[in-house]
Design an enzyme around this catalytic site. Structure first.
Site, PDB file in Angstrom:
ATOM      1  N   LYS A 187      -0.289  13.360 -12.184  1.00  0.00           N
ATOM      2  CA  LYS A 187      -1.521  12.620 -11.879  1.00  0.00           C
ATOM      3  C   LYS A 187      -2.086  11.994 -13.156  1.00  0.00           C
ATOM      4  O   LYS A 187      -2.418  10.827 -13.199  1.00  0.00           O
ATOM      5  CB  LYS A 187      -2.507  13.598 -11.247  1.00  0.00           C
ATOM      6  CG  LYS A 187      -3.819  12.982 -10.835  1.00  0.00           C
ATOM      7  CD  LYS A 187      -4.673  14.013 -10.112  1.00  0.00           C
ATOM      8  CE  LYS A 187      -6.100  13.530  -9.983  1.00  0.00           C
ATOM      9  NZ  LYS A 187      -6.973  14.502  -9.324  1.00  0.00           N
ATOM     10  N   ARG A 246      -3.245  20.015  -6.626  1.00  0.00           N
ATOM     11  CA  ARG A 246      -2.632  20.989  -5.709  1.00  0.00           C
ATOM     12  C   ARG A 246      -2.797  20.599  -4.242  1.00  0.00           C
ATOM     13  O   ARG A 246      -2.382  21.330  -3.351  1.00  0.00           O
ATOM     14  CB  ARG A 246      -3.180  22.393  -5.986  1.00  0.00           C
ATOM     15  CG  ARG A 246      -4.683  22.520  -5.976  1.00  0.00           C
ATOM     16  CD  ARG A 246      -5.130  23.839  -6.585  1.00  0.00           C
ATOM     17  NE  ARG A 246      -6.581  23.928  -6.712  1.00  0.00           N
ATOM     18  CZ  ARG A 246      -7.286  23.467  -7.742  1.00  0.00           C
ATOM     19  NH1 ARG A 246      -6.670  22.862  -8.739  1.00  0.00           N
ATOM     20  NH2 ARG A 246      -8.600  23.605  -7.778  1.00  0.00           N
ATOM     21  N   HIS A 362      13.630  45.054   0.918  1.00  0.00           N
ATOM     22  CA  HIS A 362      14.527  45.861   0.085  1.00  0.00           C
ATOM     23  C   HIS A 362      14.077  45.862  -1.369  1.00  0.00           C
ATOM     24  O   HIS A 362      14.839  46.217  -2.257  1.00  0.00           O
ATOM     25  CB  HIS A 362      15.961  45.344   0.226  1.00  0.00           C
ATOM     26  CG  HIS A 362      16.440  45.414   1.645  1.00  0.00           C
ATOM     27  ND1 HIS A 362      17.063  46.526   2.167  1.00  0.00           N
ATOM     28  CD2 HIS A 362      16.313  44.533   2.665  1.00  0.00           C
ATOM     29  CE1 HIS A 362      17.334  46.311   3.449  1.00  0.00           C
ATOM     30  NE2 HIS A 362      16.884  45.108   3.781  1.00  0.00           N
TER      31      HIS A 362
HETATM   32  O1  F6P Z   1      -2.427  23.390 -14.618  1.00  0.00           O
HETATM   33  C1  F6P Z   1      -3.469  22.518 -14.455  1.00  0.00           C
HETATM   34  C2  F6P Z   1      -3.102  21.267 -13.719  1.00  0.00           C
HETATM   35  O2  F6P Z   1      -4.074  20.328 -13.997  1.00  0.00           O
HETATM   36  C3  F6P Z   1      -2.938  21.458 -12.224  1.00  0.00           C
HETATM   37  O3  F6P Z   1      -4.122  21.510 -11.550  1.00  0.00           O
HETATM   38  C4  F6P Z   1      -2.089  20.288 -11.885  1.00  0.00           C
HETATM   39  O4  F6P Z   1      -1.542  20.433 -10.616  1.00  0.00           O
HETATM   40  C5  F6P Z   1      -1.084  20.357 -12.994  1.00  0.00           C
HETATM   41  O5  F6P Z   1      -1.843  20.742 -14.135  1.00  0.00           O
HETATM   42  C6  F6P Z   1      -0.325  19.092 -13.260  1.00  0.00           C
HETATM   43  O6  F6P Z   1      -1.153  18.026 -13.619  1.00  0.00           O
HETATM   44  P1  F6P Z   1      -0.619  16.544 -13.672  1.00  0.00           P
HETATM   45  O7  F6P Z   1      -0.225  16.147 -12.284  1.00  0.00           O
HETATM   46  O8  F6P Z   1      -1.757  15.726 -14.182  1.00  0.00           O
HETATM   47  O9  F6P Z   1       0.562  16.496 -14.591  1.00  0.00           O
END
Ligand code: F6P
Length: 526
Positions: A187, A246, A362
């Site tokens: 992102k 997420r 198991h």
């Molecule tokens: O670990 C924190 C975080 O910001 C998560 O919430 C997110 O899913 C992940 O890192 C990856 O972030 P990005 O998609 O910006 O690489």
């Protein structure tokens, strides 16, 4: 704590309709929470609590695009990504749906071109797709691609997440750079693990491909950064800040899934989630599947004090579901401060863990059955498997799942154990001693989600069910489920630590950290 040690079986004797009364059905799925200590009074109290905390108001605010992610000043609208049949969704005065549809269409035509061979690598059609991402940009796609493997008819999909060079080395090993497509899923396009892996993949491709950037696509909100990396805008699939990492499987981050199963099945996946959204918005609280799953969860970790919950899919293709839910639940509700800035007076969300049955039986079920900690179990199972010729396998799988929840509830009394030991030839003190090891306390709670078949539509419903469950629990806890400030400190310190490993002088480090740094620096490999 009131529920500890009480039996569950007697509740069925008191109410012959308990199974139906303590279940929710929706669109071919059944959530049975009758094998818990919940009674009508407790359930009424939980529903009243949900009303008092304004779950319904917050739910409306979320779907309407209000800035319910207050610490980041953002709306929370992953639901818009699957709002295929719904009306406009207004954010900041504008309807976001035209943009959502346009991105979905662009994804569809790119995925279609990759699948048909119209999009080519330097060596011909694409045989392998590698998704490089971490956290929300990895766990959802990896889980869903694995879950829906019976529907794969596109190129093979692989996943790299860890900054450990072992991960990318092992995944790229044996792939042909000329026929591989790399999806950089981030992102922010700044996450150190992903950007390090993306650079390594680029170098790997550059060794055999003249224009490696042409075999890269980006799933990201950060267009300036994707351009800087050298990925043409036509292969950048963006999403807005109102889609949390997420919660992002429903849009561009789901591109690997779309390439694996095709856009029609991806559409069914979205529509499944959309049906769960409609149900969540409209069903009365007591018949609302996400709400009741949340309230059972609240009952266990808040009222009963059970610190963890186990997610136990009796479905090998859901092997990644526990990991996916660990991020969804623990990154969302693992907060110690309420929305208003006050310290939480109670405990935050529970530890979530698990792995598929029957393997777990198991490994760790011993502790679940006879350990001193009570661990509520959440079973998931399909009535039917995809393997037509292996129906006997599925019967065994189902039988084991149902037997486990029964065993946890029923237990085995000392008298029964004594009788067993007598039959086995023991007597006197030794009989007693042996019998005591074979006692199961019983009264151990579980829920079971049973559905027909793990289809794209069903998977969409299941993921949306858990998303809304997390939302409801977060509202009741009074926290913001949509930020993740708790991951920042470790990231900051890691940046410093890289410099220290490279030889910078360590100021202000504690004795333990200094000792570990010295040990690592003492090896020529660092
Ligand atoms: O670990 C924190 C975080 O910001 C998560 O919430 C997110 O899913 C992940 O890192 C990856 O972030 P990005 O998609 O910006 O690489």
């Amino acid at each position: 704590m009131q529920a500890r040690g009480k039996g569950i079986l007697p509740l069925f004797a008191q109410n012959p309709d308990r199974a139906q009364d303590f279940s929710v059905r929706f669109d071919g799925m059944l959530l049975d929470y009758s094998k818990t200590h919940l009674d009508i009074a407790a359930r009424d109290a939980l529903i009243a609590l949900a009303r008092q905390r304004d779950v319904e108001g917050r739910r409306a605010a979320m779907f309407e695009g209000a800035e319910i992610n207050e610490t980041e000043g953002r709306a929370v609208l992953h639901t818009a990504l699957r709002n295929l049949d719904g009306g406009p969704v207004i954010v900041g005065g504008g309807d976001v749906m035209p943009g959502v549809r346009e991105t979905l269409m662009r994804m569809g035509s790119f995925a279609g071109a990759v699948r048909s061979g119209a999009f080519k690598g330097a060596g011909g059609s694409i045989t392998d797709v590698v998704n490089i991402g971490i956290g929300g940009s990895h766990l959802g796609p990896e889980m869903a691609v694995r879950a829906l493997s019976p529907y794969h008819d596109g190129p093979r999909c692989h996943f790299v997440s860890n900054v450990d060079g072992a991960d990318i080395t092992d995944v790229l090993d044996g792939l042909d750079p000329k026929r591989t497509l790399i999806l950089v899923a981030s992102k922010t396009f700044t996450t150190i693990e992903t950007m390090t892996n993306a650079a390594t993949a680029h170098a790997w491709m550059a060794s055999e491909v003249a224009d490696p950037g042409a075999q890269f696509a980006a799933l990201s909100s950060a267009r300036a950064k994707t351009a800087e990396f050298g990925i043409d805008d036509s292969r950048v699939f963006g999403f807005e800040d109102w889609v949390g990492g997420r919660y992002s499987i429903w849009g561009p981050i789901g591109l690997s899934l779309m390439i694996a199963i095709g856009s029609e099945r991806f559409d069914a996946f979205l529509r499944g989630a959309e049906t769960m959204d409609s149900h969540f918005r409209a069903a009365p609280l007591a018949q609302n599947m996400p709400v009741m799953l949340a309230l059972v969860g609240m009952w266990h970790h808040q009222a009963c004090g059970f610190a963890t919950r186990a997610v136990l899919p009796y479905d090998q293709r859901l092997s990644q579901l526990p990991s996916y839910l660990q991020q969804l639940e623990m990154e969302s509700n693992g907060k110690g401060v309420a929305m208003d800035g006050r310290t939480l007076s109670g405990v935050s969300g529970p530890v979530v863990w698990g792995q598929p049955g029957t393997n777990g039986q198991h490994a760790f079920y011993q502790l679940i059955h006879q350990g001193t900690a009570v661990i509520p179990c959440e079973f998931l199972v399909a009535a039917c498997g995809h393997e037509e010729s292996l129906k006997h396998h599925h019967q065994l799988l189902l039988a084991n799942c149902l037997a486990q929840s029964e065993a946890l509830m029923r237990g085995r009394a000392l008298d029964t154990a004594r009788a067993l030991m007598k039959t086995a030839g023991f007597s006197g003190d030794e009989c007693e001693r042996q019998a005591r090891h074979r006692v199961f306390a019983g009264g151990r709670p579980s829920t079971t989600l049973i559905y027909d078949l793990l289809s794209p539509r069903r998977l969409g419903q299941i993921i949306a069910l858990y998303e809304h469950r997390v939302f409801v629990e977060g509202v009741i806890l009074g926290i913001n489920s949509f930020d993740q400030w708790g991951v920042e400190l470790g990231k900051d310190l890691a940046r410093d630590m890289v410099k220290l490993l490279a030889g910078d002088v360590d100021k202000d480090k504690d004795g333990s950290t200094r000792q570990l740094l010295d040990f690592a620096r003492g090896h020529s490999c660092t």
